[in-house]
Design a protein around this motif. Structure first.
Motif, PDB file in Angstrom:
ATOM      1  N   HIS A  79     -51.024  44.508  -3.835  1.00  0.00           N
ATOM      2  CA  HIS A  79     -50.768  44.731  -2.408  1.00  0.00           C
ATOM      3  C   HIS A  79     -50.525  43.402  -1.696  1.00  0.00           C
ATOM      4  CE1 HIS A  79     -50.892  47.287   1.152  1.00  0.00           C
ATOM      5  NE2 HIS A  79     -51.621  46.368   1.750  1.00  0.00           N
ATOM      6  N   VAL A  80     -49.627  43.435  -0.699  1.00  0.00           N
ATOM      7  CA  VAL A  80     -49.329  42.269   0.134  1.00  0.00           C
ATOM      8  C   VAL A  80     -49.383  42.693   1.601  1.00  0.00           C
ATOM      9  CG1 VAL A  80     -47.666  40.455   0.695  1.00  0.00           C
ATOM     10  CG2 VAL A  80     -47.792  41.341  -1.651  1.00  0.00           C
ATOM     11  N   ASP A  81     -50.059  41.922   2.438  1.00  0.00           N
ATOM     12  CA  ASP A  81     -50.124  42.201   3.873  1.00  0.00           C
ATOM     13  C   ASP A  81     -49.709  40.978   4.671  1.00  0.00           C
ATOM     14  OD1 ASP A  81     -50.883  44.885   4.302  1.00  0.00           O
ATOM     15  OD2 ASP A  81     -52.942  44.423   3.716  1.00  0.00           O
ATOM     16  N   LEU A  82     -49.119  41.241   5.827  1.00  0.00           N
ATOM     17  CA  LEU A  82     -48.878  40.215   6.836  1.00  0.00           C
ATOM     18  C   LEU A  82     -49.911  40.420   7.931  1.00  0.00           C
ATOM     19  CD1 LEU A  82     -47.099  37.915   8.009  1.00  0.00           C
ATOM     20  CD2 LEU A  82     -45.703  39.700   9.077  1.00  0.00           C
ATOM     21  N   ILE A  83     -50.658  39.370   8.254  1.00  0.00           N
ATOM     22  CA  ILE A  83     -51.753  39.465   9.214  1.00  0.00           C
ATOM     23  C   ILE A  83     -51.538  38.433  10.310  1.00  0.00           C
ATOM     24  CG2 ILE A  83     -54.243  39.225   9.538  1.00  0.00           C
ATOM     25  CD1 ILE A  83     -54.603  40.167   6.671  1.00  0.00           C
ATOM     26  N   VAL A  84     -51.623  38.872  11.563  1.00  0.00           N
ATOM     27  CA  VAL A  84     -51.422  37.976  12.691  1.00  0.00           C
ATOM     28  C   VAL A  84     -52.729  37.776  13.446  1.00  0.00           C
ATOM     29  CG1 VAL A  84     -49.017  38.710  12.910  1.00  0.00           C
ATOM     30  CG2 VAL A  84     -50.776  39.818  14.317  1.00  0.00           C
ATOM     31  N   TYR A  85     -52.811  36.657  14.150  1.00  0.00           N
ATOM     32  CA  TYR A  85     -53.989  36.395  14.977  1.00  0.00           C
ATOM     33  C   TYR A  85     -53.595  35.540  16.179  1.00  0.00           C
ATOM     34  CZ  TYR A  85     -54.193  31.868  12.474  1.00  0.00           C
ATOM     35  OH  TYR A  85     -53.914  30.628  11.921  1.00  0.00           O
ATOM     36  N   ARG A  86     -54.418  35.609  17.207  1.00  0.00           N
ATOM     37  CA  ARG A  86     -54.194  34.815  18.423  1.00  0.00           C
ATOM     38  C   ARG A  86     -54.386  33.336  18.088  1.00  0.00           C
ATOM     39  NH1 ARG A  86     -54.487  36.145  23.886  1.00  0.00           N
ATOM     40  NH2 ARG A  86     -55.419  38.177  23.416  1.00  0.00           N
ATOM     41  N   ASN A  87     -53.438  32.496  18.473  1.00  0.00           N
ATOM     42  CA  ASN A  87     -53.533  31.075  18.136  1.00  0.00           C
ATOM     43  C   ASN A  87     -54.748  30.434  18.800  1.00  0.00           C
ATOM     44  OD1 ASN A  87     -52.658  28.964  20.402  1.00  0.00           O
ATOM     45  ND2 ASN A  87     -51.509  30.872  20.762  1.00  0.00           N
ATOM     46  N   VAL A  88     -55.242  29.365  18.174  1.00  0.00           N
ATOM     47  CA  VAL A  88     -56.508  28.760  18.600  1.00  0.00           C
ATOM     48  C   VAL A  88     -56.333  27.477  19.411  1.00  0.00           C
ATOM     49  CG1 VAL A  88     -57.857  29.817  16.755  1.00  0.00           C
ATOM     50  CG2 VAL A  88     -56.725  27.613  16.351  1.00  0.00           C
ATOM     51  N   LYS A  89     -55.081  27.139  19.747  1.00  0.00           N
ATOM     52  CA  LYS A  89     -54.767  26.048  20.692  1.00  0.00           C
ATOM     53  C   LYS A  89     -54.993  24.646  20.150  1.00  0.00           C
ATOM     54  CE  LYS A  89     -54.279  29.343  23.799  1.00  0.00           C
ATOM     55  NZ  LYS A  89     -52.960  29.882  24.125  1.00  0.00           N
ATOM     56  N   SER A  90     -55.564  24.506  18.947  1.00  0.00           N
ATOM     57  CA  SER A  90     -55.883  23.165  18.451  1.00  0.00           C
ATOM     58  C   SER A  90     -55.873  23.165  16.925  1.00  0.00           C
ATOM     59  CB  SER A  90     -57.251  22.727  18.970  1.00  0.00           C
ATOM     60  OG  SER A  90     -57.609  21.466  18.468  1.00  0.00           O
ATOM     61  N   ASN A  91     -55.453  22.065  16.345  1.00  0.00           N
ATOM     62  CA  ASN A  91     -55.454  21.952  14.890  1.00  0.00           C
ATOM     63  C   ASN A  91     -56.871  21.949  14.335  1.00  0.00           C
ATOM     64  OD1 ASN A  91     -52.638  21.765  14.506  1.00  0.00           O
ATOM     65  ND2 ASN A  91     -52.668  19.600  15.036  1.00  0.00           N
ATOM     66  N   ASN A  92     -57.103  22.792  13.328  1.00  0.00           N
ATOM     67  CA  ASN A  92     -58.348  22.840  12.563  1.00  0.00           C
ATOM     68  C   ASN A  92     -59.555  23.337  13.356  1.00  0.00           C
ATOM     69  OD1 ASN A  92     -57.491  21.838   9.886  1.00  0.00           O
ATOM     70  ND2 ASN A  92     -56.895  20.042  11.059  1.00  0.00           N
TER      71      ASN A  92
END
Length: 378
Positions: free
Chosen positions: A67-80
C-alpha cells in the motif's frame, strides 16, 4: 522531467533495500495555509510528490509493497520544528493549500508513524529532526527532501557506491581526530576557528537507508559530526558567514556564539536574533559534503547545496545526537537548524583556505582553498 517507472524503481530499491516487514509507504507533504503563503517551488514540489505517489502505486508489486498513501499536514513555519499532531490522508488531485473545510480523513501523527515502514518527505520546511527522533521510537525509515525540485534529479543518478566509500573515509578520520582547525580568508583578511571533536562520532548520509530507524536527506552525500557542546568544549575562534554582500563575523567560545564582531545590516540582524534566541548560536553540525566533486552544481536549495561542500549549522542538534533540542528555544516556531555552505557559489567572499584534522600524534590537511585533498575527482 520527472522520474519514470524504471528510474523510480531503481532509486527506491537503492535507497530502501527491502526489509522483511516493509508493507506500506507514505509520502508526507506540508501545505501552505493560504494562497498568499504559497510559492512556485513549493507548488511544484507538491506536484512532484503527487506524481511520485501515482508512480509508486504503479510499481508497488515490483517493490513488494502492499500500500502507498499520500499524507498532508499543516506546515510548521520553521525548519526542523516538531510536526503537527494531526495529519490527513489525501487521495485527490495535487494538494494545494491547507483545506479548512471538508477535511480529508484525519489520523494522528502517532498512528502515521506506527503504520508505515517507509517515508518520503517532500516538504517546504525541513522535517529531518522530528523524523529522526520519531524513527528511534517507531523504527521506520525515511528520506527527507525539503526544498526538493526537478533540478535535483541529476543528484539522484550519481555513483552512490563511490559516494559512500568516500564518506566512510571521512567518518573514519573524524572519529579518530580530537580537533578540526580551519583557516578562512575573507578578501585580504584571515580568520581561524577550531572545533572540539572529543567524545563525538561522525555520521554518514550516503543516500542509503538499509536498516530500520534510519533517517536522512535525499539527495545525499555528506559526512557530519556534532562538535563537543558541553560547557567544557574547546571550540573557539571567529567564524565568517556571508549574507548577500556582507560577511558577518561570529565570535565563538565553548561552541557557542558569544558576540557578533562585524558591523552592517545583517550583523545587526544576527546580533538581535542571538540575543532573543541564544540556542540559535549553538554550533550544531560540521558537515562535509562531497557532491561538487561529482559535477553537481548548487541550485539555491540547502537540501542539495549542503551536500556539495563543507558547511556549518547553527541551532538544534538533538536529532544528530547532540544536546540542544526544542526545549532550549523560546517557542516551537523559533526552533531552527540552519546550514551555511562554504562553496564559492554561495559564499564568494569567504574561502576555506585550510582544513586540518588534529590527532593524538599527528595532523592531516584534508582541504585547501575549498577543495578536498583526499582524493581525485571522479
Amino acid at each position: 522531467m520527472n522520474l519514470n517507472e524504471r528510474e523510480m524503481s531503481s532509486l527506491f530499491q537503492a535507497v530502501f533495500p527491502k526489509l522483511e516487514d516493509d508493507r506500506q509507504i507514505a509520502l508526507l507533504v506540508d501545505l501552505p495555509d493560504d494562497k498568499e503563503e504559497d510559492n512556485s517551488p513549493w507548488a511544484l514540489r507538491r506536484k512532484i510528490a503527487y506524481e511520485w505517489f501515482l508512480l509508486l502505486q504503479e510499481i508497488k508489486s515490483e517493490l513488494q509493497i502492499d500500500h502507498v498513501d499520500l499524507i498532508v499536514y499543516r506546515n510548521v513555519k520553521s525548519n526542523n520544528a516538531d510536526l503537527p499532531c494531526e495529519m490527513y490522508i489525501w487521495n485527490k488531485e495535487t494538494p494545494s493549500t491547507f483545506p479548512n473545510e471538508e477535511l480529508p480523513q484525519s489520523t494522528s501523527i502517532e498512528d502515521v508513524f506506527g503504520k508505515y515502514q517507509i517515508f518520503l518527505v517532500l516538504s517546504e520546511y525541513s522535517a529531518t529532526a522530528p523524523m529522526k527522533i520519531a524513527a528511534k521510537k517507531y523504527h521506520f525509515r525515511a528520506a527527507t527532501m525539503s526544498g526538493f525540485s526537478s533540478d535535483m534529479l541529476p543528484a539522484l543518478r550519481i555513483d552512490y557506491e563511490l559516494v559512500n566509500k568516500r564518506l566512510l573515509q571521512l567518518k573514519e578520520l573524524l572519529d579518530a581526530a580530537h580537533t578540526l582547525c580551519l583557516t578562512f580568508s575573507v578578501d585580504d583578511k584571515s580568520f581561524s576557528m577550531k572545533f572540539d571533536l572529543r567524545s563525538t562520532t561522525a555520521h554518514v548520509s550516503g543516500g542509503r537507508f538499509p536498516t530500520a530507524g534510519m533517517v536522512g536527506n535525499l539527495p545525499s552525500g555528506e559526512t557530519y559530526i556534532v562538535p563537543n557542546e558541553t560547557p567544557q568544549s574547546q571550540s573557539e575562534g571567529v567564524l565568517p558567514v556571508q549574507f548577500d554582500d556582507e560577511v558577518v563575523l561570529y565570535e565563538i567560545k565553548h561552541n557557542k556564539v558569544v558576540n557578533v564582531i562585524s558591523s552592517g545590516r545583517f550583523s545587526e540582524i544576527e546580533r538581535e536574533h542571538l540575543q532573543k534566541e541564544p540556542a540559535y548560536g549553538n554550533i550544531a553540525e560540521l558537515g562535509f559534503g562531497i557532491l561538487r566533486d561529482f559535477g553537481i552544481s548548487p541550485i539555491g536549495e540547502v537540501l542539495l547545496d549542503e551536500k556539495l561542500g563543507f558547511h556549518i549549522a547553527f541551532g538544534r542538534s538533538d536529532h544528530f545526537g547532540g544536546l540542544v533540542g526544542p526545549q532550549h528555544f523560546s517557542s516551537p516556531q523559533q526552533v531552527v537548524h540552519i546550514d551555511y555552505v562554504y562553496i564559492p557559489e554561495t559564499q564568494p567572499r569567504v574561502s576555506v583556505d585550510k582544513m586540518e584534522l588534529v590527532f593524538a600524534e599527528k595532523s592531516q590537511t584534508i582541504m585547501n582553498h575549498n577543495e578536498y585533498s583526499l582524493w581525485e575527482k571522479p
